[in-house]
Design an enzyme around this catalytic site. Structure first.
Site, PDB file in Angstrom:
ATOM      1  N   ASN A   1       0.826  -1.205   0.000  1.00  0.00           N
ATOM      2  CA  ASN A   1       0.000   0.000   0.000  1.00  0.00           C
ATOM      3  C   ASN A   1       0.861   1.256   0.000  1.00  0.00           C
ATOM      4  O   ASN A   1       0.970   1.941  -1.021  1.00  0.00           O
ATOM      5  CB  ASN A   1      -0.943  -0.023   1.214  1.00  0.00           C
ATOM      6  CG  ASN A   1      -2.014   1.040   1.125  1.00  0.00           C
ATOM      7  OD1 ASN A   1      -1.891   1.988   0.364  1.00  0.00           O
ATOM      8  ND2 ASN A   1      -3.059   0.884   1.901  1.00  0.00           N
ATOM      9  N   ASP A   2       1.511   1.529   1.116  1.00  0.00           N
ATOM     10  CA  ASP A   2       2.261   2.775   1.208  1.00  0.00           C
ATOM     11  C   ASP A   2       3.404   2.865   0.190  1.00  0.00           C
ATOM     12  O   ASP A   2       3.715   3.941  -0.288  1.00  0.00           O
ATOM     13  CB  ASP A   2       2.809   2.944   2.625  1.00  0.00           C
ATOM     14  CG  ASP A   2       1.688   3.078   3.646  1.00  0.00           C
ATOM     15  OD1 ASP A   2       0.608   3.558   3.255  1.00  0.00           O
ATOM     16  OD2 ASP A   2       1.875   2.688   4.802  1.00  0.00           O
ATOM     17  N   VAL A   3       3.994   1.719  -0.146  1.00  0.00           N
ATOM     18  CA  VAL A   3       5.149   1.754  -1.050  1.00  0.00           C
ATOM     19  C   VAL A   3       4.742   2.030  -2.496  1.00  0.00           C
ATOM     20  O   VAL A   3       5.594   2.207  -3.363  1.00  0.00           O
ATOM     21  CB  VAL A   3       5.973   0.450  -0.989  1.00  0.00           C
ATOM     22  CG1 VAL A   3       6.556   0.254   0.389  1.00  0.00           C
ATOM     23  CG2 VAL A   3       5.158  -0.743  -1.405  1.00  0.00           C
ATOM     24  N   VAL A   4       3.423   2.038  -2.786  1.00  0.00           N
ATOM     25  CA  VAL A   4       2.979   2.387  -4.139  1.00  0.00           C
ATOM     26  C   VAL A   4       2.072   3.617  -4.105  1.00  0.00           C
ATOM     27  O   VAL A   4       1.405   3.927  -5.079  1.00  0.00           O
ATOM     28  CB  VAL A   4       2.211   1.223  -4.809  1.00  0.00           C
ATOM     29  CG1 VAL A   4       3.146   0.067  -5.102  1.00  0.00           C
ATOM     30  CG2 VAL A   4       1.046   0.760  -3.963  1.00  0.00           C
ATOM     31  N   ASN A   5       2.068   4.331  -2.973  1.00  0.00           N
ATOM     32  CA  ASN A   5       1.143   5.457  -2.813  1.00  0.00           C
ATOM     33  C   ASN A   5       1.683   6.701  -3.522  1.00  0.00           C
ATOM     34  O   ASN A   5       2.720   7.230  -3.120  1.00  0.00           O
ATOM     35  CB  ASN A   5       0.942   5.747  -1.330  1.00  0.00           C
ATOM     36  CG  ASN A   5      -0.212   6.680  -1.080  1.00  0.00           C
ATOM     37  OD1 ASN A   5      -0.598   7.437  -1.969  1.00  0.00           O
ATOM     38  ND2 ASN A   5      -0.752   6.634   0.117  1.00  0.00           N
TER      39      ASN A   5
END
Lengths: 480, 104
Positions: free
Chosen positions: A405-409
């Site tokens: 999630n956060d690493v592709v936000n």
């Protein structure tokens, strides 16, 4: 000192350095680990048999020592055989904490021995009347460093272990990092005060220092959010090395010193790498002010979410030329790595090129995703690091995001008010189609909404990662 | 100051090993980050030698010190053995490579 013991120690030091060097390549890493392990065993056995102190005395209490070594060996072997590969972050934390505990205990026993004699280690040579000579400030500093660092490593690693295995929840309060700093500063000040006033200070202050060290370890790890765990684990790894190194000074022992400092360096490098990957400064980390409380992440992304059925997704995947899978912690939670590999093989049999894009901080420890996928027999040639992956996305037909999630936000690039702003991400939006598997629309660990889910190219596939993948695999099979 | 003089060579070693450590480890690919950490962790178990020395110098009737020393030996040894064994298991997995994939 016995010359054979010296030779063994020198060879052990060489094995540590060469072993670490061999960790630079997957092909030589296993041998490197074995070399260092052999060096360690040799150093332990040689110490047991040949160590002599300044008075020429060998080790007493051999039965106790051998018993302790045997018990430790059995526990170590059993635990390492039984542990699930997915539980590796917990395991590393736990072992790390034990090393810290060992270092702290050494300091405690040494301090106890000194305290029994009122910290007098002999008589000064220059006075006939026999003025007592107290233990040197240097030795006291080393002892206290070992005590505090070892204590932090132990309690911090235990908390990290508890959090990684889901036994302990995040816990933080306002101004916690100020209290953390006060705790740390107090323990250092008491140590300094005791070192200077060694003649008059009551020995029970040692216990106070030990407790403060332990408290600091707890307080600085409890507020850390799961996404920041890789930084903490690396840092604690570094601390365990430094606490070990203090014993090297204590016993004038070069093996302990070199081993400890090498670990300190390795841990520091990993910490810096992880900080860079999350765009966080090391000071920020050391202050204990991690992003656990970043729930107030500003206005959430709005828009409509597209959902795609598994059969449609299977068709798109089967007729793609190039698919990149982006794994995240969700994949580990769902234990979906084997299903992931199965899908990969199935698609490859259809002529689809499948690779994995690995973000450096995906998961809960450095390299977590790599271990997870290696367990499922994914060849490490198919794992692509972030920079390469970001180039590859442009020519990719489908990106399948599995529990990341956060690493592709994209907010990390576009929204300066986002807590993750500036963090390098896997920029999947250049790919033609994006599939996101999530259990629900809940935000990721950092509590930040992800605009990517509302992107026109994005289709959501809801459901548990493993179940979803298995259904997807069946759908792909049915296409034949 | 006496302490500094007595430990001068140790301090030189300390400084050089810091630089050596950074130089040796700097190029580890991210594939190996977890094994590196676990391997380093096992090496930090070298503190076991200190634990053995401390234990070997405790008087035989000082049960508190003996108990604490024993605990230090056990925890240190678990760290060493567990650390190396677990790293070995992990790296063994990395070795199982399949036939070259389409990417080539």
């Amino acid at each position: 000192m016995n010359s054979i013991l010296s030779i063994v120690y020198i060879l052990s030091v060489v094995s540590f350095i060469v072993g670490l060097r061999m960790m630079n390549q997957p092909s030589s890493s296993r041998a490197g680990n074995q070399w260092a392990g052999a060096g360690m065993i040799a150093a332990i056995l040689a110490t047991l048999l040949m160590y002599r102190n300044e008075a020429g005395q060998g080790l007493q209490n051999q039965i106790w020592i051998i018993g302790g070594l045997a018990v430790g060996t059995v526990i170590g072997l059993v635990v390492s055989k039984k542990i699930q590969m997915t539980a590796m972050p917990e395991m590393v934390s736990l072992l790390n904490g034990l090393g810290g505990a060992s270092a702290a205990l050494i300091s405690i026993v040494e301090l106890m021995k000194l305290a029994e004699n009122g910290f007098i280690v002999g008589m000064t040579a220059d006075t006939q009347s026999g003025v007592p000579a107290y233990v040197s400030g240097g030795t006291m500093s080393i002892l206290f460093s070992g005590l505090i660092l070892g204590g932090i490593t132990f309690s911090g690693s235990m908390v990290a272990w508890g959090k990684l295995s889901g036994r302990i929840n995040d816990f933080g309060f306002k101004g916690q990092h100020i209290i953390n700093l006060i705790i740390l500063a107090t323990s250092i000040l008491i140590s300094a005060w005791m070192t200077i006033n060694i003649e008059t200070t009551p020995a029970y202050w040692i216990i106070v220092i030990a407790i403060l060290g332990l408290l600091y370890g707890v307080f600085f790890t409890t507020p850390v959010g799961g996404a920041d765990m890789p930084v903490v684990i690396s840092l604690l790894n570094s601390f365990s090395g430094l606490s070990a190194a203090t014993s090297g000074f204590l016993y004038d022992n070069k093996v302990i010193l070199v081993g400890g400092i090498l670990v300190g360096a390795a841990g520091t490098i990993l910490t810096v790498l992880m900080c860079k990957a999350m765009n966080r400064s090391l000071i920020n980390v050391l202050m204990g002010s991690f992003g656990g409380s970043s729930a107030d992440a500003g206005p959430g992304a709005q828009g409509t979410v597209k959902e795609i059925s598994k059969s449609d997704a299977a068709v798109v995947l089967s007729y793609a030329q190039k698919v990149i899978i982006v794994p995240g912690y969700g994949l580990a939670v769902a234990q979906a790595q084997h299903a992931c590999h199965e899908l990969e093989k199935l698609l490859e049999a259809k002529g689809v090129q499948v690779t994995y894009a690995i973000h450096p901080v995906a998961g809960r420890m450095p390299g977590h995703m790599n271990v997870l996928l290696a367990e499922a027999d994914v060849s490490y040639d198919n794992l692509i690091e972030m920079d390469q992956a970001n180039k590859d996305f442009e020519s990719t037909d489908v990106v399948l995001i599995m529990g990341a999630n956060d690493v592709v936000n994209p907010a990390a690039k576009t929204n300066p008010s986002s807590p993750i702003y500036g963090m390098p991400i896997l920029d999947v939006s250049t790919a033609k189609t994006i599939f996101v598997n999530k259990r629900s629309m809940k935000p990721g660990y950092a509590g930040i909404e992800n605009e990517l889910f509302f992107h026109p190219k994005t289709s959501m596939i809801f459901g548990d990662g493993k179940k979803m993948l298995q259904e997807l695999i069946n759908e792909v099979r049915n296409l034949d | 100051m006496n302490w500094l003089i007595a430990n001068e060579s140790m301090i030189y070693i300390l400084i050089m090993v810091i630089f050596l450590g950074f130089a040796v480890i700097n190029k580890v690919p991210s594939v190996l980050h977890t094994p590196l950490m676990s391997h380093a962790n096992a090496i930090s178990g070298v503190v076991i030698i200190g634990a053995m020395i401390v234990m070997g110098q405790v008087e035989a009737d000082n049960y508190l010190a003996l108990g604490l020393g024993l605990l230090a030996v056990v925890t240190g040894m678990v760290n060493v053995v567990g650390g190396f064994a677990v790293t070995d298991r992990m790296l063994h997995m990395f070795k199982k490579k399949e036939a070259p994939k389409a990417e080539k």
